[in-house]
Design an enzyme around this catalytic site. Structure first.
Site, mmCIF file in Angstrom:
data_model
loop_
_atom_site.group_PDB
_atom_site.id
_atom_site.type_symbol
_atom_site.label_atom_id
_atom_site.label_comp_id
_atom_site.label_asym_id
_atom_site.label_seq_id
_atom_site.Cartn_x
_atom_site.Cartn_y
_atom_site.Cartn_z
ATOM 1 N N GLY A 80 -8.748 -2.860 -4.519
ATOM 2 C CA GLY A 80 -9.617 -3.176 -3.410
ATOM 3 C C GLY A 80 -8.942 -4.172 -2.483
ATOM 4 O O GLY A 80 -7.799 -4.590 -2.711
ATOM 5 N N TYR B 127 -13.651 9.240 -1.755
ATOM 6 C CA TYR B 127 -13.992 8.006 -2.458
ATOM 7 C C TYR B 127 -14.261 6.829 -1.523
ATOM 8 O O TYR B 127 -14.410 5.703 -1.978
ATOM 9 C CB TYR B 127 -12.904 7.705 -3.499
ATOM 10 N N HIS C 153 0.823 -1.220 0.000
ATOM 11 C CA HIS C 153 0.000 0.000 0.000
ATOM 12 C C HIS C 153 0.851 1.262 0.000
ATOM 13 O O HIS C 153 0.601 2.212 0.735
ATOM 14 C CB HIS C 153 -0.966 0.023 1.199
#
Length: 544
Positions: A414, A430, A333
Site C-alpha cells: 500500500g 483490485y 514500484h
C-alpha cells in the site's frame, strides 16, 4: 507521513487522455533541500520539459506518495517527523497522465525539537507462555514524557527482538520467540525506549519452559551471507539454490547448505533505477529437467521485462529469449515476482511504475498480474484477448504463491495506510488507485483484499505457501507473518522474527517442505552494488 505546509495539493490524477500523447516528461533535476528544522524542510527543483507541457509534479518519500503540486510550484515546504530519515524525490506528469522517471533523491534526517533525557518507565506485567518450542511474551505499555517508540526483548540477556512504533502508532506489547530447544527453561526481560534512545531499566524477568516439540516455525539456520541484495530465489530439482544479486545484475548458485557459492553469469541489459530496480524475480520451468529454462524479471534502462535463458551450470546468455517488454519502470514500484502455476503458465507481478493511472489502463502492463505461456505467447483463455494481463488495479505487487486448490494469492504494497494480501481471480480489478486496501469511497466496486495490514507493521514483499499455510516476508515491518488459508480468508495470523533479523524480502518453499528466507536490511533503496550485509536462512517448519 509528511504533509504539505502552506501549499495546496493539485487535483487528483486526470483520466489518461485518449489522444496519442504517450511521451513522458523529462525527469526533474536539481532537487535540493534547505531550511531543515525539527518539523519541516523546504524542497526546490528545476523544471522538467515535455512535448505538450508538464502539468503536475508528484512528491514522494521512499516510494510513498505525499502529494502533488501544479507546474508553477517548484518550491515547497513539507512537514516532517524529527529523528526520522526521509528520502525525497519528485516525478513530473503531463496532462495526458504520462509520468517521468524520478529526480535525484535528497535524504534528510530532521533534528529533534528539544533534548530529551528522560527514560521511559519500566515495562510491567511481563508474562510468558509456551506452545511447543515457541514462547509468546506479553506486557503492559510503558509510559514516557514524550512517547515510547520501541521495546527490546532479551533472552538470557541477549537481544532477540525489537518492536518499533511512533507516538501516533505505539509499538506492540507482544512478541513470539521461536526456534527454541524443547523442554528447556528460558528467562526473558523487556526494556522500553523513546525516539532519542533513552532506555528504561529491564522489566522483572519471567521464566518460561518450552514444550516437547515444535508445532509451527521451528528454527532459523543461516546458510550464507551476501554483500549485494538477494531478491529472486529458486531451488532446482537437484537441490541447487539460485538467487539474483539485484544491483550486480548477476545470479549466484550454491548448494543447499551454502557451500560452493559462485556466479553463473550476468543478466544482459539489466539496469538499476537508483531505487528498487535491477535483477528481481526468478522462476524455474516446470519442465526444467528436460528444457533447462530459467526465467528472470529484470529492469533495463527503459522498462521492466521478462526473459528466459538456458541453464546448464552456466547462464547461457546466447540462448536468451525476451518474452515480455514494456512493463513500466521507475525508481520504485517495479514489482518483479515470478511464479509458475499448476496450469503450467508463468505469472508475473508488475508494479505501476509510480504512475497510478496505469493500474486501471488495460492497454498498459503496469499495476497488473500477468499470465503468459512459457514461450511468452498469450494464453487463449486469458481474460482480455491478445493481452497477458490476468488481473489489474494493483499498486506494487511483489508476492505470488499458489495454494493446494491451484488458487493464486498476491502480496501488495500500500501507500501509507494498508498493505494487502489478495486472492487473485481471472480478470479481477483490485481497485488501485481508487482504493488502498479498503480505504476509498469507490472500494465497493472492486475486489476487496483477503487481508490488510498497517503499512508500518508490514510493507511485505515475498510470500510462500506450504501445506496451505502462507508465510509473508515484511520489510518495514521486520517480521514474518504466518497465516492459515481457510476458504477465501487468512486465519490464525501469527508474527515471527519481529525485529530479529531486520527487513525481510523473499520467502520461498524449499524442496523438502521448509522455507528459504532472505534479508534486505541495507542498500535496498539505491542501485549501489555490494553495499549491503544480507543473510539467507533456511527456516525449519513443524507439521502443525
Amino acid at each position: 507521513m509528511a504533509v504539505l505546509i502552506g501549499v495546496p495539493l493539485a487535483a487528483g490524477s486526470p483520466v489518461r487522455a485518449a489522444a496519442a500523447d504517450t511521451r513522458p516528461p523529462t525527469a526533474p533535476t536539481g532537487l535540493a533541500a534547505s531550511d531543515l528544522s525539527c518539523s519541516s524542510v523546504t524542497l526546490t527543483w528545476s523544471a522538467s520539459t515535455d512535448d505538450t507541457g508538464v502539468a503536475f509534479y508528484d512528491l514522494y518519500h521512499d516510494g510513498q506518495a505525499i502529494g502533488s503540486t501544479t507546474v508553477e510550484v517548484r518550491t515547497i515546504t513539507l512537514g516532517v517527523v524529527p529523528g526520522a530519515r526521509w528520502g525525497f524525490y519528485v516525478n513530473a506528469r503531463d496532462a495526458a497522465g504520462n509520468v517521468s522517471q524520478a529526480s535525484n533523491t535528497v535524504t534528510v534526517t530532521p533534528p529533534f525539537c528539544s533534548s530529551d533525557t528522560t527514560a521511559p518507565s519500566v515495562p510491567a506485567g511481563l508474562t510468558g507462555s509456551a506452545v511447543g518450542t515457541a514462547v509468546t511474551l506479553r506486557w503492559s505499555p510503558a509510559t514516557d514524557d514524550v512517547a515510547v517508540t520501541g521495546y527490546d526483548v532479551r533472552r538470557g540477556g541477549v537481544k532477540v527482538g525489537s518492536l518499533t512504533g511512533t507516538a501516533a502508532s505505539p509499538p506492540a506489547t507482544t512478541f513470539t520467540d521461536v526456534g527454541l530447544t524443547p523442554d528447556t527453561t528460558y528467562t526473558y526481560t523487556v526494556t522500553a525506549r523513546d525516539a532519542q534512545s533513552n532506555t528504561s531499566a529491564p522489566s522483572d524477568p519471567v521464566e518460561v519452559h518450552t514444550g516437547s516439540s515444535c508445532a509451527a516455525v521451528c528454527a532459523a539456520t543461516q546458510v550464507t551471507t551476501e554483500r549485494d541484495l538477494p531478491w529472486g530465489l529458486v531451488q532446482l530439482p537437484d537441490g541447487t539454490v539460485l538467487y539474483g544479486q539485484r544491483d550486480l545484475f548477476t545470479i549466484q548458485a550454491m548448494a543447499a547448505d551454502g557451500t560452493g557459492k559462485h556466479s553463473i553469469g550476468k543478466v544482459p541489459d539489466a539496469a538499476g533505477t537508483n531505487g528498487e530496480g535491477g535483477v528481481l524475480g526468478l522462476a524455474v520451468s516446470p519442465g526444467f529437467a528436460t528444457d533447462h529454462w530459467l526465467y528472470v524479471y529484470h529492469t533495463t534502462a527503459t522498462d521492466n521485462r521478462i526473459v528466459r535463458f538456458q541453464y546448464d551450470g552456466t547462464l547461457r546468455t546466447e540462448s536468451r529469449e525476451i518474452l515480455v517488454t514494456g512493463i513500466p519502470r521507475n525508481k520504485y514500484h517495479n514489482g518483479g515476482r515470478l511464479r509458475f502455476g499448476p496450469d503450467g503458465k508463468l505469472y508475473a507481478a508488475a508494479g505501476d511504475g509510480q504512475d497510478p493511472d496505469q493500474a486501471q489502463d488495460l492497454a498498459s502492463l503496469g499495476g497488473k498480474v500477468l499470465r503468459l505461456n512459457p514461450d511468452g505467447t498469450v494464453p487463449d483463455d486469458n481474460p482480455f484477448p491478445g493481452s497477458v494481463v490476468w488481473s489489474y488495479g494493483h499498486r506494487n505487487p511483489q508476492g505470488l504463491a499458489f495454494d493446494s486448490q491451484g488458487r493464486l494469492w498476491e502480496q501488495e504494497f500500500g501507500n501509507n495506510v494498508m498493505d494487502e494480501t489478495n486472492l487473485i481471480v481471472k480478470g479481477g480489478n483490485y481497485g488501485w488507485p481508487a482504493c488502498e486496501g479498503t480505504i476509498g469511497d469507490a472500494c465497493a466496486n472492486f475486489i476487496a483484499p483477503a487481508q490488510t495490514y498497517p503499512v508500518a507493521a508490514a510493507s511485505c514483499s515475498g510470500i510462500a505457501i506450504v501445506r496451505d499455510v502462507m508465510y509473508i516476508a515484511c520489510l518495514r515491518g521486520t517480521r514474518l507473518y504466518r497465516a492459515v488459508i481457510d476458504g477465501d480468508h487468512l486465519t490464525g495470523i501469527q508474527q515471527y522474527y519481529v525485529g530479529t533479523y531486520g527487513r525481510l524480502r523473499t520467502v520461498e518453499p524449499t524442496n523438502d517442505g521448509n522455507l528459504w528466507l532472505t534479508t534486505s536490511t541495507g542498500g535496498d533503496k539505491d542501485s549501489i552494488p555490494r553495499n549491503s550485509n544480507e543473510k539467507i536462512f533456511k527456516i525449519t517448519l513443524g507439521q502443525g
